[in-house]
Design an enzyme around this catalytic site. Structure first.
Site, PDB file in Angstrom:
ATOM      1  N   SER A 134       0.857  -1.189   0.000  1.00 33.21           N
ATOM      2  CA  SER A 134       0.000   0.000   0.000  1.00 33.21           C
ATOM      3  C   SER A 134       0.890   1.234   0.000  1.00 33.21           C
ATOM      4  CB  SER A 134      -0.857  -0.006   1.273  1.00 33.21           C
ATOM      5  OG  SER A 134      -1.461   1.251   1.486  1.00 33.21           O
ATOM      6  N   TYR A 147      -2.203  -1.645  10.409  1.00 36.20           N
ATOM      7  CA  TYR A 147      -2.162  -1.756   8.950  1.00 36.20           C
ATOM      8  C   TYR A 147      -0.830  -1.241   8.413  1.00 36.20           C
ATOM      9  CZ  TYR A 147      -3.934  -1.103   4.121  1.00 36.20           C
ATOM     10  OH  TYR A 147      -4.126  -1.159   2.751  1.00 36.20           O
TER      11      TYR A 147
HETATM   12  P1  NAD Z   1     -11.520  -6.001  -0.141  1.00 36.75           P
HETATM   13  O1  NAD Z   1     -12.112  -5.849   1.214  1.00 36.75           O
HETATM   14  O2  NAD Z   1     -12.358  -5.756  -1.340  1.00 36.75           O
HETATM   15  O3  NAD Z   1     -10.832  -7.428  -0.291  1.00 36.75           O
HETATM   16  C1  NAD Z   1     -10.139  -8.052   0.756  1.00 36.75           C
HETATM   17  C2  NAD Z   1     -10.360  -9.529   0.642  1.00 36.75           C
HETATM   18  O4  NAD Z   1      -9.664 -10.198   1.712  1.00 36.75           O
HETATM   19  C3  NAD Z   1     -11.832  -9.914   0.749  1.00 36.75           C
HETATM   20  O5  NAD Z   1     -12.130 -10.823  -0.288  1.00 36.75           O
HETATM   21  C4  NAD Z   1     -11.919 -10.582   2.111  1.00 36.75           C
HETATM   22  O6  NAD Z   1     -12.937 -11.563   2.182  1.00 36.75           O
HETATM   23  C5  NAD Z   1     -10.528 -11.190   2.229  1.00 36.75           C
HETATM   24  N1  NAD Z   1     -10.185 -11.502   3.618  1.00 36.75           N
HETATM   25  C6  NAD Z   1     -10.333 -10.693   4.690  1.00 36.75           C
HETATM   26  N2  NAD Z   1      -9.950 -11.341   5.804  1.00 36.75           N
HETATM   27  C7  NAD Z   1      -9.557 -12.584   5.422  1.00 36.75           C
HETATM   28  C8  NAD Z   1      -9.066 -13.725   6.127  1.00 36.75           C
HETATM   29  N3  NAD Z   1      -8.931 -13.720   7.453  1.00 36.75           N
HETATM   30  N4  NAD Z   1      -8.740 -14.833   5.415  1.00 36.75           N
HETATM   31  C9  NAD Z   1      -8.912 -14.856   4.074  1.00 36.75           C
HETATM   32  N5  NAD Z   1      -9.368 -13.817   3.360  1.00 36.75           N
HETATM   33  C10 NAD Z   1      -9.699 -12.690   4.032  1.00 36.75           C
HETATM   34  O7  NAD Z   1     -10.235  -5.044  -0.140  1.00 36.75           O
HETATM   35  P2  NAD Z   1      -9.264  -4.496  -1.282  1.00 36.75           P
HETATM   36  O8  NAD Z   1      -9.352  -3.034  -1.206  1.00 36.75           O
HETATM   37  O9  NAD Z   1      -9.448  -5.198  -2.572  1.00 36.75           O
HETATM   38  O10 NAD Z   1      -7.865  -4.896  -0.625  1.00 36.75           O
HETATM   39  C11 NAD Z   1      -7.019  -5.905  -1.104  1.00 36.75           C
HETATM   40  C12 NAD Z   1      -5.598  -5.607  -0.661  1.00 36.75           C
HETATM   41  O11 NAD Z   1      -5.170  -4.381  -1.224  1.00 36.75           O
HETATM   42  C13 NAD Z   1      -5.432  -5.469   0.852  1.00 36.75           C
HETATM   43  O12 NAD Z   1      -4.218  -6.069   1.261  1.00 36.75           O
HETATM   44  C14 NAD Z   1      -5.366  -3.973   1.039  1.00 36.75           C
HETATM   45  O13 NAD Z   1      -4.644  -3.620   2.186  1.00 36.75           O
HETATM   46  C15 NAD Z   1      -4.636  -3.558  -0.229  1.00 36.75           C
HETATM   47  N6  NAD Z   1      -4.813  -2.164  -0.589  1.00 36.75           N
HETATM   48  C16 NAD Z   1      -6.049  -1.659  -0.846  1.00 36.75           C
HETATM   49  C17 NAD Z   1      -6.177  -0.319  -1.172  1.00 36.75           C
HETATM   50  C18 NAD Z   1      -7.506   0.291  -1.467  1.00 36.75           C
HETATM   51  O14 NAD Z   1      -7.566   1.511  -1.542  1.00 36.75           O
HETATM   52  N7  NAD Z   1      -8.560  -0.455  -1.652  1.00 36.75           N
HETATM   53  C19 NAD Z   1      -5.045   0.497  -1.257  1.00 36.75           C
HETATM   54  C20 NAD Z   1      -3.801  -0.057  -0.986  1.00 36.75           C
HETATM   55  C21 NAD Z   1      -3.708  -1.387  -0.652  1.00 36.75           C
END
Ligand code: NAD
Length: 252
Positions: A134, A147
Site C-alpha cells: 500500500s 495496517y
Molecule cells: P476487499 O475488502 O475488497 O478485499 C479483501 C479480501 O480479503 C476480501 O475478499 C476478504 O474476504 C478477504 N479476507 C479478509 N480477511 C480474510 C481472512 N482472514 N482470510 C482470508 N481472506 C480474508 O479489499 P481491497 O481493497 O481489494 O484490498 C485488497 C488488498 O489491497 C489489501 O491487502 C489492502 O490492504 C490492499 N490495498 C487496498 C487499497 C484500497 O484503496 N482499496 C489500497 C492499498 C492497498
C-alpha cells in the site's frame, strides 16, 4: 500470452483480488482463489478459477491453501498475497486482538504462504511472489498503526524473499497503491462521511485525494494489470522492488 502457470491468489471475493483472479484467468493461467468469505466461490467460478475457503489468520489454513493448489494443479508458480483488512483507532485505544489479527493476516500469512510455496517454485526454477502492500507501506497516516506496520513489514519480507530467491528463479515484488475503489474503501468513505458530517464526494476529494496529483480513485483493474506484468516471464529481472500506483501521492 506467456507460458500458462499455476497461481494462488488470496483475498479474492471482491476488490483487487477479484480483479487479479479475472486477469490471470484471462491470460490462461490456472488459478486457485483463496478467501474466508464464501462469496469468493461464485467470483472464482465466474472467472474460471478454483476456490479454497480459508481464514488465513491461521498457519494451518495457509499451508492447507498451498496444499490444495498442489493437489489440484501439481505445483505453485505465482503467489499473490492480497487479503487484507483495516481497523482505524488511535494507538492509545487500539485493541490488542485487532492488532494481532491484522499482523497475522497481512504479514504472517504472506510469510507462511511463500514458505509453503517456495519448494515448488525452487523445483521449477521459476517463481513470482507479488505482495499487495500500500502507499501506507511508504508513508503513515494517523489511526492505522497495525495496517501501516504490517504493510511496512511486507516490504521488508519482499526484499528478503528477493535476495533468497535470486538463485532459484524466484522474484518477489510489492505494489503500493493509494485508494482503490473497492468495498474496503467504500466502507471507509461511509465511515469518514459520518464521522466528519461530510458528503461522500467531499470525503473522497478532501481526505482521500488530499495528497494525490491525479484526483480520482484507482480502478482495481489498474492494479491487476501491474500484478500480471510482475507475474509474467518478461518481469524476470525485476525483484525486491516496490511499485507505487499512488496517483503521485509520494512524489511530494
Ligand atoms: P476487499 O475488502 O475488497 O478485499 C479483501 C479480501 O480479503 C476480501 O475478499 C476478504 O474476504 C478477504 N479476507 C479478509 N480477511 C480474510 C481472512 N482472514 N482470510 C482470508 N481472506 C480474508 O479489499 P481491497 O481493497 O481489494 O484490498 C485488497 C488488498 O489491497 C489489501 O491487502 C489492502 O490492504 C490492499 N490495498 C487496498 C487499497 C484500497 O484503496 N482499496 C489500497 C492499498 C492497498
Amino acid at each position: 500470452p506467456g507460458t500458462p502457470r499455476v497461481a494462488l491468489v488470496t483475498g479474492t471475493s471482491s476488490g483487487i483480488g477479484e480483479a487479479v483472479v479475472n486477469m490471470l484467468c484471462q491470460q490462461g493461467h490456472q488459478v486457485l482463489a483463496v478467501d474466508f468469505n464464501e462469496a469468493g466461490k461464485t467470483v472464482a467460478e465466474a472467472a474460471g478459477a478454483a476456490f479454497f475457503q480459508a481464514d488465513l489468520t491461521g498457519g494451518d489454513a495457509c499451508r492447507a491453501a498451498v496444499a490444495d493448489a498442489v493437489k489440484r494443479f501439481g505445483h505453485v508458480d505465482i503467489l499473490v498475497n492480497n487479503a487484507g483488512i483495516q481497523h482505524v483507532e488511535s494507538i492509545e485505544a487500539f485493541a490488542e486482538d485487532k492488532w494481532r489479527r491484522i499482523l497475522d493476516l497481512m504479514l504472517t500469512a504472506p510469510f507462511l504462504l511463500m514458505q509453503a510455496a517456495w519448494p515448488y517454485m525452487r523445483e521449477g526454477q521459476w517463481g513470482r511472489i507479488v505482495n499487495i502492500a500500500s502507499v501506507h507501506a511508504q508513508v503513515a497516516s494517523p489511526g492505522k498503526a497495525a495496517y501501516i506496520s504490517a504493510k511496512h513489514g511486507l516490504i521488508g519480507l519482499t526484499k528478503t524473499a528477493a535476495l533468497e530467491g535470486g538463485e532459484s528463479g524466484i522474484t518477489a515484488n510489492a505494489l503500493c497503491p493509494a485508494y482503490v475503489r473497492t468495498p474496503l474503501v467504500d466502507s471507509q468513505i461511509a465511515d469518514q462521511a459520518r464521522m466528519h458530517g461530510m458528503e461522500e464526494q467531499e470525503v473522497i476529494e478532501k481526505i482521500m485525494l488530499k495528497n494525490a496529483a491525479i484526483k480520482r480513485l484507482i480502478d482495481p483493474s489498474e492494479v491487476a494489470a501491474l500484478v500480471a506484468y510482475l507475474a509474467s516471464d518478461q518481469a524476470g529481472a525485476v525483484t525486491g522492488s516496490s511499485w507505487n500506483i499512488d496517483l503521485g501521492w509520494t512524489a511530494q
